[in-house]
Design a protein around this motif. Sequence first.
Motif, PDB file in Angstrom:
ATOM      1  N   ARG A   1      -1.416  15.202  -9.065  1.00 35.98           N
ATOM      2  CA  ARG A   1      -1.984  14.472 -10.203  1.00 35.98           C
ATOM      3  C   ARG A   1      -2.545  15.445 -11.244  1.00 35.98           C
ATOM      4  O   ARG A   1      -2.382  15.244 -12.452  1.00 35.98           O
ATOM      5  CB  ARG A   1      -3.066  13.522  -9.707  1.00 35.98           C
ATOM      6  CG  ARG A   1      -3.686  12.665 -10.796  1.00 35.98           C
ATOM      7  CD  ARG A   1      -4.508  11.530 -10.204  1.00 35.98           C
ATOM      8  NE  ARG A   1      -5.503  12.025  -9.261  1.00 35.98           N
ATOM      9  CZ  ARG A   1      -5.456  11.815  -7.938  1.00 35.98           C
ATOM     10  NH1 ARG A   1      -4.453  11.135  -7.415  1.00 35.98           N
ATOM     11  NH2 ARG A   1      -6.396  12.287  -7.140  1.00 35.98           N
ATOM     12  N   GLY A   2      -3.198  16.506 -10.789  1.00 37.73           N
ATOM     13  CA  GLY A   2      -3.735  17.486 -11.724  1.00 37.73           C
ATOM     14  C   GLY A   2      -2.649  18.172 -12.524  1.00 37.73           C
ATOM     15  O   GLY A   2      -2.786  18.380 -13.743  1.00 37.73           O
ATOM     16  N   LYS A   3      -1.546  18.546 -11.866  1.00 41.09           N
ATOM     17  CA  LYS A   3      -0.443  19.184 -12.583  1.00 41.09           C
ATOM     18  C   LYS A   3       0.188  18.226 -13.583  1.00 41.09           C
ATOM     19  O   LYS A   3       0.528  18.620 -14.712  1.00 41.09           O
ATOM     20  CB  LYS A   3       0.591  19.699 -11.589  1.00 41.09           C
ATOM     21  CG  LYS A   3       0.121  20.892 -10.775  1.00 41.09           C
ATOM     22  CD  LYS A   3       1.191  21.445  -9.863  1.00 41.09           C
ATOM     23  CE  LYS A   3       1.545  20.509  -8.745  1.00 41.09           C
ATOM     24  NZ  LYS A   3       2.404  21.118  -7.719  1.00 41.09           N
ATOM     25  N   ALA A   4       0.359  16.972 -13.183  1.00 42.96           N
ATOM     26  CA  ALA A   4       0.947  15.993 -14.108  1.00 42.96           C
ATOM     27  C   ALA A   4       0.050  15.796 -15.329  1.00 42.96           C
ATOM     28  O   ALA A   4       0.543  15.701 -16.466  1.00 42.96           O
ATOM     29  CB  ALA A   4       1.161  14.669 -13.377  1.00 42.96           C
ATOM     30  N   ASN A   5      -1.258  15.740 -15.111  1.00 44.50           N
ATOM     31  CA  ASN A   5      -2.185  15.579 -16.235  1.00 44.50           C
ATOM     32  C   ASN A   5      -2.120  16.781 -17.171  1.00 44.50           C
ATOM     33  O   ASN A   5      -2.096  16.621 -18.400  1.00 44.50           O
ATOM     34  CB  ASN A   5      -3.613  15.407 -15.714  1.00 44.50           C
ATOM     35  CG  ASN A   5      -3.818  14.081 -15.017  1.00 44.50           C
ATOM     36  OD1 ASN A   5      -3.019  13.156 -15.168  1.00 44.50           O
ATOM     37  ND2 ASN A   5      -4.880  13.969 -14.250  1.00 44.50           N
ATOM     38  N   LEU A   6      -2.093  17.983 -16.603  1.00 45.33           N
ATOM     39  CA  LEU A   6      -2.043  19.185 -17.439  1.00 45.33           C
ATOM     40  C   LEU A   6      -0.776  19.205 -18.285  1.00 45.33           C
ATOM     41  O   LEU A   6      -0.830  19.452 -19.502  1.00 45.33           O
ATOM     42  CB  LEU A   6      -2.126  20.429 -16.560  1.00 45.33           C
ATOM     43  CG  LEU A   6      -2.159  21.784 -17.275  1.00 45.33           C
ATOM     44  CD1 LEU A   6      -2.963  22.799 -16.482  1.00 45.33           C
ATOM     45  CD2 LEU A   6      -0.758  22.344 -17.499  1.00 45.33           C
ATOM     46  N   LEU A   7       0.354  18.954 -17.660  1.00 46.63           N
ATOM     47  CA  LEU A   7       1.619  19.023 -18.395  1.00 46.63           C
ATOM     48  C   LEU A   7       1.710  17.922 -19.448  1.00 46.63           C
ATOM     49  O   LEU A   7       2.284  18.123 -20.526  1.00 46.63           O
ATOM     50  CB  LEU A   7       2.787  18.934 -17.421  1.00 46.63           C
ATOM     51  CG  LEU A   7       2.895  20.120 -16.446  1.00 46.63           C
ATOM     52  CD1 LEU A   7       4.019  19.879 -15.457  1.00 46.63           C
ATOM     53  CD2 LEU A   7       3.122  21.420 -17.208  1.00 46.63           C
ATOM     54  N   HIS A   8       1.148  16.759 -19.158  1.00 48.23           N
ATOM     55  CA  HIS A   8       1.174  15.680 -20.150  1.00 48.23           C
ATOM     56  C   HIS A   8       0.316  16.066 -21.361  1.00 48.23           C
ATOM     57  O   HIS A   8       0.714  15.820 -22.512  1.00 48.23           O
ATOM     58  CB  HIS A   8       0.651  14.393 -19.527  1.00 48.23           C
ATOM     59  CG  HIS A   8       0.870  13.187 -20.379  1.00 48.23           C
ATOM     60  ND1 HIS A   8       2.047  12.465 -20.371  1.00 48.23           N
ATOM     61  CD2 HIS A   8       0.071  12.578 -21.301  1.00 48.23           C
ATOM     62  CE1 HIS A   8       1.962  11.460 -21.230  1.00 48.23           C
ATOM     63  NE2 HIS A   8       0.768  11.509 -21.804  1.00 48.23           N
ATOM     64  N   VAL A   9      -0.837  16.670 -21.096  1.00 51.17           N
ATOM     65  CA  VAL A   9      -1.691  17.109 -22.199  1.00 51.17           C
ATOM     66  C   VAL A   9      -0.989  18.176 -23.023  1.00 51.17           C
ATOM     67  O   VAL A   9      -0.994  18.141 -24.266  1.00 51.17           O
ATOM     68  CB  VAL A   9      -3.033  17.633 -21.644  1.00 51.17           C
ATOM     69  CG1 VAL A   9      -3.832  18.357 -22.735  1.00 51.17           C
ATOM     70  CG2 VAL A   9      -3.857  16.487 -21.076  1.00 51.17           C
TER      71      VAL A   9
END
Length: 537
Positions: A458-466
Amino acid sequence: MNRTPPITLLICALGGEGGGVLTEWLVDTARHAGYAAQSTSIPGVAQRTGATTYYVEVFPLPLAELGGRRPVFSLSPVPGALDAIVSSELLETTRQIGNGMSAPERTLVISSSARTLTTAERMQPGDGRADAQRLLEVVKAFSRAHHVFDMGAAAREAGTVVSAVMLGAIAGSALFPFPREAFERVVRGGDGGEKPSKTAAASLRGFAAAFDAVNAPREQAAMVARLLDTSGGESAQATPLPPAVAAQFPAPMHDLLALGHARVLDYQDAAYAALYVERLAQVLAAERAADPAAAHGFSTTREMARWLALWMAFDDIVRVAELKSRASRAQRVRAEVKAGDADIVKVYDHFKPGAPEFAALLPAPLAQRVTAWDRRRSTPWAMPLKVGSHSVIGMASLRLLASLRWLRRRGSRFAEEQALIARWLDAVVAGTRSDWRLGHEIALCGRLIKGYGSTNERGKANLLHVVDHLATAALPDGSPAARATAIAAAREAALADEAGKALDAALVRHGAPPRPVIAQPIRWMKRKPPAAASHRT
């Protein structure tokens, strides 16, 4: 009427630290010395949401001088009327100060610098810890005098509990009119002539360490000044930074660079550590171009040194096995349970690796087959394991798994992680060259990568989306300053709300789309065939 006030002391201790024993020691010391004393206690709440407080009053004149009269004591502390506060935890100290218990012109504060994180601090997806520097500043501002040292470390070194250390600190402060021998006699038990037991001997060692720490006010003041010093100073380094690496980077970032380099080197090998240095060099070059005068102290490269090392040293089953099989871990466990040389300590580690953990070490084609097979199952596959790391077979199993470090580079997850790291790194470099603050905010997004399993994904997905939608995509206000502000707001929202609702709101507010809803596969429960119907007559 004798209006001589009693000496008042508030003790704050967490569960299991022996606060009640400490209070009994103090009262017994006073009574054996011929002084009147009284103690009361208010129980705290379990699971670290509050300390148990003990209130002690000692009349400063011996009973022999009172002519048969008895002093009248209070049952509870009065805010602002305390002579001293002794606490085993720094946040508990400031909590009592916040309640008005400490008067700057009257109260002596003796506190441990150690922290036991509260439930609220642990629940934060980001770094929810209270700032220790600010806590120390509160202690300094709202106390007549203060003594701060690590009581937990002193107790561990002496092999005793914190209560003995707190007693030594109280005795060393000269708060009560009792000699040191009076305190030690109570700890020792009996009349003090016989040899103390092993437990009493350990308590006396902890007592002596705290007594010396508090009884040397100049040394203590110097230590507190070092704790309050925010100007920098020497930083601890895990291992010396190789000269060839140090020559490539400015001195202000050598401390974090040394820690990051050592972590990556320990995680994989020298080639992986060289890749870490190569990636940091790209960021440093971009920061020098954006900030030639180094007005910001290379803070973007410093942040990348921290978060890049943590991401590159991601957790997998090989890493877990390696950490659990280290000799230092066994030594730490024995120290925590206070085991002697002749004691036998058995340690059981529980694992439950699933298909994704095993697929991570396989090449991509095989990994895809394993994960596809796992998704088709009615319930996810996992292998519950109970490994006794104290046994030869258990330790051999962990070491065998840890030896698969060479296989990590050939695994599917390693390739995936490196690709994601490269995307983030490219965004940091490009953002820094465009605007220093933009690159700095993108670098700080490394804080989103933490934990393991679903939390890590979830953290990686949030970072890449940002990064994809706020750092590079078209926005209503596409200026670098606006992008930096939007990225900072999205990052803080992601760290404040694990569910992601705050992050989605921040994204939409700055003109970016919310995160996509990922459909989860429905896993049907296997049911037994219905039993034959029974007929009732």
